[in-house]
Write an enzyme that holds these catalytic residues in place. Structure first.
Site, PDB file in Angstrom:
ATOM      1  CE1 TYR A  86      -7.390 -73.971 -41.162  1.00 52.01           C
ATOM      2  CE2 TYR A  86      -8.139 -74.787 -42.158  1.00 52.01           C
ATOM      3  CZ  TYR A  86      -8.059 -74.148 -41.505  1.00 52.01           C
ATOM      4  OH  TYR A  86      -8.008 -73.096 -43.122  1.00 52.01           O
ATOM      5  CB  CYS A 315      11.321 -65.084 -38.657  1.00 50.55           C
ATOM      6  SG  CYS A 315       9.135 -64.074 -38.016  1.00 50.55           S
ATOM      7  CG  LEU A 318       7.555 -57.604 -34.700  1.00 49.93           C
ATOM      8  CD1 LEU A 318       8.044 -57.093 -34.221  1.00 49.93           C
ATOM      9  CD2 LEU A 318       8.271 -59.087 -33.465  1.00 49.93           C
ATOM     10  NE  ARG A 319       1.134 -64.197 -36.206  1.00 54.06           N
ATOM     11  CZ  ARG A 319       2.200 -64.586 -37.431  1.00 54.06           C
ATOM     12  NH1 ARG A 319       3.623 -64.727 -36.694  1.00 54.06           N
ATOM     13  NH2 ARG A 319       2.575 -65.595 -38.232  1.00 54.06           N
ATOM     14  CB  CYS A 329       7.467 -66.534 -31.919  1.00 53.23           C
ATOM     15  SG  CYS A 329       7.767 -68.153 -32.938  1.00 53.23           S
ATOM     16  CG  ASP A 606      12.891 -90.005  -8.393  1.00 45.48           C
ATOM     17  OD1 ASP A 606      13.318 -91.093  -7.775  1.00 45.48           O
ATOM     18  OD2 ASP A 606      11.903 -90.492  -9.644  1.00 45.48           O
TER      19      ASP A 606
END
Length: 636
Positions: A86, A315, A318-319, A329, A606
């Site tokens: 993963y 939240c 921070l990274r 994020c 369109d």
């Protein structure tokens, strides 16, 4: 059931005689001639002093929704000694050259800057952080930062037992260990490597050294390990573990499928069927986990609900990626290169302005699981390298603050010029923009779309010093003659064979006035033809790549980057389109950007023409171009 016998077997393997402390920090031996009580009293006095003299939280790290970002995750490396399904694509990932990764000094410089602004918790991640040779030294130096209260690490546990005594000694205070199965054979299948018993040994060592709780992260995937939920929960009966069940999340290369995801509620129901007395614990401020405890059990279980019930509103994270990008994020693909600014000699105040601008652009919440699964983002192993795109100025003043590297998530409509920054030593630094209004009209969430294609995996243009030298924007050099006609006035393609290759970037825009009826249907994604924004976005990308086939005298350009953004403007019932293109070559890419914006606009027409023919396409124009002998252009 097999849950309790297996739990007892694993408790014997891990041991349960470890000392622990209720604070969650490891128990350390008192210094010679110093009682444990005296040390505890001194620590208590220090904490009270810090609380009583705490300065107001930094405005730099506070976003437009009032979220204070006091938690920084720093990736020490993109390498890993496992290959979790993963996390990493089966074919592996292209590693960034060592010269482009943060040095130890740069890591500590950035950490010091963030702590000074109010960060009180740093977690070291990877890749696998414990394979970095100087990880013990990094923890020791972080421990010296005044105001930093917690230093944690997220690890796969392979090297933990060997390194943890040293790490604890220099100040490591929190541990998260990834473990997705309790079956050794299945472990090898999931991570494509051996090592189950080393991970168990690492958990044992953490408990032995007094870490409480020891957090165990388990990514739950349907058809793979959801049948082990009860076995993992049973481990908490006699062990000080916090087993954290994580919803399977989409990242580039992990072949995410909604059917593989086991939701929080489904997992909770499974556990409750076995233990109906399961109790919900109070949620900690800014916590990502919903915690529960089985009465009488020593540990607890938690659920991280990133997909089904996001926690964006609280939240505080921070990274910084291993190559020095600030990522506000986890699920966003917008990044700011702090490394480039550091190496360009930016001052502390200049770095803070860049960080503040990035934090100010943080959205209220991520896009949701179905949208996230379609977004281009780093593989998980690189979240915590490959620079997809950035929203800060590069280390060369010739690059516009609205070029392809600066395009971030779409924002609320504002005049284009209002987003241009004041100059900082010739650099175009974006000002912190107003955050996007989350609702348009009555009760409908705003829909924003951005696409990104980048075929240059090495991204040489993102390395310091690799941008082609060009003069800053100024008076434009123009030709007094048309370049696409010969001396006799006949159409001719320009010969670019002798022109030097330079880095070319162009940004173009267009506006589609839909009218109120079509706009509402697009906004709510209720058109019978499908999602107009997504279709237009893809059309814009495709058009950029086919420009030379549509415009007769255009040269074919090997684009390394195409990005198309569509933004809803409720005041005009319009869709604003911005297309950016990048390439390295002898000719510019403004035609590619203009074609992209124009075709995206035509596609919107369109998609909506059955609803209304009163649709207007306007303001198709070049916003900026850089590179080339005629100099740069930036529309005022």
């Amino acid at each position: 059931m097999a849950a309790r016998p297996l739990s007892r077997m694993l408790r014997r393997l891990l041991g349960s005689s470890a000392r622990s402390c209720s604070s969650g920090a490891p128990v350390t031996q008192p210094r010679p001639r110093e009682s444990a009580q005296a040390a505890s009293e001194e620590l208590s006095r220090r904490r009270q002093f810090l609380r009583g003299h705490a300065a107001p939280f930094s405005a730099i790290l506070t976003d437009s929704f009032g979220r204070q970002h006091s938690y920084l995750r720093i990736s020490l490396t993109e390498k890993c000694n496992l290959r979790c399904q993963y996390c990493m694509p089966e074919e592996g990932v292209q590693l960034t050259p060592k010269a482009n990764l943060l040095t130890t000094e740069e890591i500590l410089t950035l950490a010091r800057l963030f702590v000074k602004e109010g960060v009180d918790k740093i977690r070291l991640t990877g890749g696998e952080p414990l394979i970095r040779p100087d990880v013990v030294d990094i923890v020791a130096q972080l421990q010296q930062l005044e105001g930093l209260r917690t230093i944690g690490v997220t690890t796969n546990g392979i090297n933990l037992a060997r390194l943890l005594p040293q790490l604890q000694k220099v100040g490591l205070s929190a541990i998260n260990i990834s473990l997705d199965t309790l079956v050794p054979a299945k472990f090898e299948f999931i991570v494509r490597r051996k090592g189950f018993h080393k991970v168990m040994e690492g958990i044992h060592k953490a408990i032995e050294l007094g870490y409480n709780p020891v957090k165990v992260n388990c990514v739950v995937m349907r058809g793979l390990n959801e049948d082990e939920l009860l076995d993992f929960a049973a481990l908490t009966e006699g062990l000080p573990l916090d087993v954290r069940f994580i919803e399977y999340m989409p990242f580039d290369g992990n072949k995410w499928n909604f059917k593989k995801m086991v939701s929080y509620k489904e997992m909770l129901d499974t556990v409750r069927q076995q233990w109906p007395e399961l109790e919900k614990l109070p949620e900690e401020e800014s916590s990502t986990a919903k915690a529960f405890k089985i009465p009488g059990f020593q540990g607890q279980i938690s659920f991280i609900t990133s997909m089904s019930e996001h926690f964006c509103g609280t939240c505080n994270r921070l990274r910084i990626t291993a190559d020095g990008n600030l990522k506000v994020c986890l699920f966003g693909n917008s990044e700011v290169s702090l490394r480039d600014h550091l190496r360009a000699g930016a001052s502390e105040q200049e770095l803070l302005r860049i960080i503040g601008a990035a934090v100010g652009r943080k959205k209220r919440q991520h896009a949701g699981m179905f949208s996230i699964s379609q977004m281009k983002n780093r593989p998980m192993i690189l979240i915590e390298l490959f620079l997809m795109f950035r929203d800060s100025p590069p280390a060369n003043p010739s690059i516009s603050s609205w070029d392809a590297l600066h395009v971030e998530g779409l924002r609320s409509r504002m005049s284009f010029s209002s987003q241009m920054a004041t100059l900082w030593k010739g650099y175009r630094v974006p000002q912190t923009p107003p955050l996007a209004q989350q609702q348009l009209g009555s009760g409908s969430f705003q829909r924003h779309y951005t696409s990104h294609v980048d075929s240059n995996a090495n991204s040489k243009c993102l390395s310091p010093g690799s941008w082609a030298s060009a003069a800053p924007s100024g008076p434009q050099l123009t030709s007094e003659q048309l370049t696409h006609v010969d001396s006799e006035g006949r159409a001719a393609m320009v010969d670019v064979g002798k022109k030097p290759d330079t880095e070319r970037v162009a940004v173009a825009s267009a506006v589609v006035l839909l009218g109120p009826v079509a706009f509402k249907l697009v906004q709510q994604n209720q058109l019978k033809k499908g999602d107009a924004l997504v279709v237009a976005q893809l059309a814009g990308v495709q058009a950029a790549k086919l420009t030379s086939q549509l415009i007769p005298l255009c040269h074919h350009v090997a684009l390394s980057h195409v990005q198309v953004q569509l933004e809803l403007d409720s005041t005009r019932h319009a869709v604003e389109i911005r297309a950016s293109c990048r390439a390295r070559g002898p000719t510019g890419v403004e035609m590619e950007a203009l074609t992209s914006a124009a075709v995206a606009a035509l596609t919107l027409y369109d998609m909506c023409k059955a609803v209304s023919r009163d649709i207007v396409l306007e303001e198709i124009k070049l916003i900026s171009k850089t590179g080339g002998q005629r100099g740069d252009f930036h529309r005022a």
